[in-house]
Motif scaffolding. Structure first.
Motif, PDB file in Angstrom:
ATOM      1  N   TYR A 247       2.588  31.423   5.590  1.00 13.27           N
ATOM      2  CA  TYR A 247       1.365  32.190   5.833  1.00 13.27           C
ATOM      3  C   TYR A 247       1.701  33.484   6.584  1.00 13.27           C
ATOM      4  O   TYR A 247       1.232  34.560   6.222  1.00 13.27           O
ATOM      5  CB  TYR A 247       0.398  31.313   6.637  1.00 13.27           C
ATOM      6  CG  TYR A 247      -0.975  31.882   6.852  1.00 13.27           C
ATOM      7  CD1 TYR A 247      -2.000  31.648   5.936  1.00 13.27           C
ATOM      8  CD2 TYR A 247      -1.277  32.620   7.995  1.00 13.27           C
ATOM      9  CE1 TYR A 247      -3.276  32.143   6.143  1.00 13.27           C
ATOM     10  CE2 TYR A 247      -2.548  33.121   8.207  1.00 13.27           C
ATOM     11  CZ  TYR A 247      -3.539  32.877   7.281  1.00 13.27           C
ATOM     12  OH  TYR A 247      -4.813  33.374   7.489  1.00 13.27           O
ATOM     13  N   HIS A 248       2.523  33.370   7.616  1.00 10.96           N
ATOM     14  CA  HIS A 248       2.885  34.555   8.398  1.00 10.96           C
ATOM     15  C   HIS A 248       3.708  35.542   7.563  1.00 10.96           C
ATOM     16  O   HIS A 248       3.569  36.767   7.722  1.00 10.96           O
ATOM     17  CB  HIS A 248       3.640  34.167   9.669  1.00 10.96           C
ATOM     18  CG  HIS A 248       3.943  35.350  10.527  1.00 10.96           C
ATOM     19  ND1 HIS A 248       2.958  36.100  11.128  1.00 10.96           N
ATOM     20  CD2 HIS A 248       5.109  35.945  10.849  1.00 10.96           C
ATOM     21  CE1 HIS A 248       3.506  37.094  11.802  1.00 10.96           C
ATOM     22  NE2 HIS A 248       4.818  37.027  11.633  1.00 10.96           N
TER      23      HIS A 248
ATOM     24  N   GLY B   8       1.916  38.859   7.685  1.00  8.26           N
ATOM     25  CA  GLY B   8       2.674  39.792   8.501  1.00  8.26           C
ATOM     26  C   GLY B   8       3.315  40.908   7.702  1.00  8.26           C
ATOM     27  O   GLY B   8       3.908  41.826   8.264  1.00  8.26           O
ATOM     28  N   ASP B   9       3.196  40.860   6.388  1.00 14.01           N
ATOM     29  CA  ASP B   9       3.800  41.854   5.503  1.00 14.01           C
ATOM     30  C   ASP B   9       2.910  43.098   5.451  1.00 14.01           C
ATOM     31  O   ASP B   9       1.761  43.021   5.007  1.00 14.01           O
ATOM     32  CB  ASP B   9       3.959  41.248   4.105  1.00 14.01           C
ATOM     33  CG  ASP B   9       4.729  42.142   3.147  1.00 14.01           C
ATOM     34  OD1 ASP B   9       4.689  43.384   3.299  1.00 14.01           O
ATOM     35  OD2 ASP B   9       5.369  41.593   2.227  1.00 14.01           O
TER      36      ASP B   9
ATOM     37  N   THR C  16       0.681  43.920   2.409  1.00 18.30           N
ATOM     38  CA  THR C  16      -0.579  43.217   2.137  1.00 18.30           C
ATOM     39  C   THR C  16      -1.738  43.783   2.967  1.00 18.30           C
ATOM     40  O   THR C  16      -2.866  43.319   2.824  1.00 18.30           O
ATOM     41  CB  THR C  16      -0.453  41.698   2.391  1.00 18.30           C
ATOM     42  OG1 THR C  16      -0.293  41.449   3.789  1.00 18.30           O
ATOM     43  CG2 THR C  16       0.702  41.099   1.607  1.00 18.30           C
ATOM     44  N   TRP C  17      -1.438  44.763   3.812  1.00 14.40           N
ATOM     45  CA  TRP C  17      -2.457  45.366   4.679  1.00 14.40           C
ATOM     46  C   TRP C  17      -2.530  46.876   4.493  1.00 14.40           C
ATOM     47  O   TRP C  17      -2.906  47.610   5.413  1.00 14.40           O
ATOM     48  CB  TRP C  17      -2.164  45.042   6.146  1.00 14.40           C
ATOM     49  CG  TRP C  17      -2.347  43.604   6.459  1.00 14.40           C
ATOM     50  CD1 TRP C  17      -1.377  42.638   6.508  1.00 14.40           C
ATOM     51  CD2 TRP C  17      -3.580  42.933   6.726  1.00 14.40           C
ATOM     52  NE1 TRP C  17      -1.938  41.425   6.801  1.00 14.40           N
ATOM     53  CE2 TRP C  17      -3.287  41.573   6.936  1.00 14.40           C
ATOM     54  CE3 TRP C  17      -4.901  43.354   6.799  1.00 14.40           C
ATOM     55  CZ2 TRP C  17      -4.273  40.635   7.225  1.00 14.40           C
ATOM     56  CZ3 TRP C  17      -5.884  42.428   7.086  1.00 14.40           C
ATOM     57  CH2 TRP C  17      -5.564  41.086   7.301  1.00 14.40           C
ATOM     58  N   VAL C  18      -2.192  47.373   3.310  1.00 16.93           N
ATOM     59  CA  VAL C  18      -2.206  48.814   3.057  1.00 16.93           C
ATOM     60  C   VAL C  18      -3.567  49.413   3.374  1.00 16.93           C
ATOM     61  O   VAL C  18      -3.661  50.504   3.937  1.00 16.93           O
ATOM     62  CB  VAL C  18      -1.797  49.101   1.590  1.00 16.93           C
ATOM     63  CG1 VAL C  18      -2.088  50.535   1.195  1.00 16.93           C
ATOM     64  CG2 VAL C  18      -0.331  48.783   1.393  1.00 16.93           C
TER      65      VAL C  18
ATOM     66  N   PRO D 281       2.945  40.233  -2.199  1.00 16.45           N
ATOM     67  CA  PRO D 281       3.136  41.275  -3.213  1.00 16.45           C
ATOM     68  C   PRO D 281       3.791  40.768  -4.503  1.00 16.45           C
ATOM     69  O   PRO D 281       3.440  41.234  -5.591  1.00 16.45           O
ATOM     70  CB  PRO D 281       4.022  42.305  -2.506  1.00 16.45           C
ATOM     71  CG  PRO D 281       3.666  42.153  -1.057  1.00 16.45           C
ATOM     72  CD  PRO D 281       3.430  40.672  -0.875  1.00 16.45           C
ATOM     73  N   GLU D 282       4.707  39.819  -4.405  1.00 23.71           N
ATOM     74  CA  GLU D 282       5.357  39.317  -5.622  1.00 23.71           C
ATOM     75  C   GLU D 282       4.395  38.561  -6.537  1.00 23.71           C
ATOM     76  O   GLU D 282       4.685  38.323  -7.701  1.00 23.71           O
ATOM     77  CB  GLU D 282       6.570  38.438  -5.286  1.00 23.71           C
ATOM     78  CG  GLU D 282       6.272  37.220  -4.474  1.00 23.71           C
ATOM     79  CD  GLU D 282       6.375  37.423  -2.960  1.00 23.71           C
ATOM     80  OE1 GLU D 282       6.483  36.403  -2.255  1.00 23.71           O
ATOM     81  OE2 GLU D 282       6.341  38.589  -2.488  1.00 23.71           O
TER      82      GLU D 282
END
Length: 195
Positions: free
Chosen positions: A23-24, A28-29, A32-34, A104-105
């Motif tokens: 999950y992190h 945390g990526d 994924t928060w653009v 993202p993948e």
């Protein structure tokens, strides 16, 4: 309480603390928060607290967020791969908040729509009298398309404040609120106030 949801390609199981590392990795990526960089989880503890809130929602309301995993390999992604999460959380008032976030993948395969479709149905099954809402930033066109594919209707668009009141305040950002049914004024105002 919902233990497991299946689609043609996905398996959704309620999040547990055992999912915290995966999950992190997703939450945390920065990719994924653009659309909302301030939302990124900066610690494993932040991800653990989010999972604990989901577990509480499952116990109290019969549904929460789920780990989204592949049932069979798809385009180099192995069976059992943790793709992200999808589900609905009960807000502090009588309304669900539908949400999903995938690694993202996993993008570009239709997994978000597939997971959100079954999550929407599960929230409706758990509490049919409770509206399902979804908040999205207006510039997140991929998420907007998912909500439109689900058949949710646009209930509101705009910003709930002119300027942020602090570093974590997102109420000044242009948002869209979708819902699975017409919302009464008090519920819509409460959703809008969440930012």
């Amino acid at each position: 309480m919902i233990d497991e949801l299946r689609t043609e390609r996905l398996l959704l199981r309620p999040l547990t603390i055992d999912h915290v590392d995966d999950y992190h990795r997703v939450y945390g990526d920065p990719r994924t928060w653009v659309h909302l960089p301030s939302g990124r989880h900066t610690s494993r503890g932040e991800s653990a607290r989010a999972i604990e809130r989901s577990m509480l929602s499952h116990r109290a309301h019969g549904f929460g967020h789920c780990a989204v995993m592949l049932r069979e390999p798809v385009d180099g992604l192995p069976a059992g791969a943790f793709l992200g999460s999808a589900g609905a959380a009960m807000l502090g008032f009588d309304a669900w908040n539908l949400g999903y976030r995938l690694a993202p993948e996993a993008w570009g395969h239709g997994f978000a729509t597939e997971a959100a479709t079954v999550a929407l149905a599960a929230a409706r099954d758990a509490r049919p009298e409770t509206p399902v809402t979804a908040r999205v930033l207006a510039n997140n066109t991929s998420s907007v398309r998912v909500l439109e594919r689900l058949g949710l209707e646009l209930a509101w668009s705009g910003a709930s404040s002119a300027a942020p009141s602090g570093p974590d305040d997102t109420t000044h950002l242009e948002r869209l609120v979708f819902a699975d049914r017409p919302l009464d004024d008090a519920t819509l105002d409460a959703v809008i106030a969440l930012g």
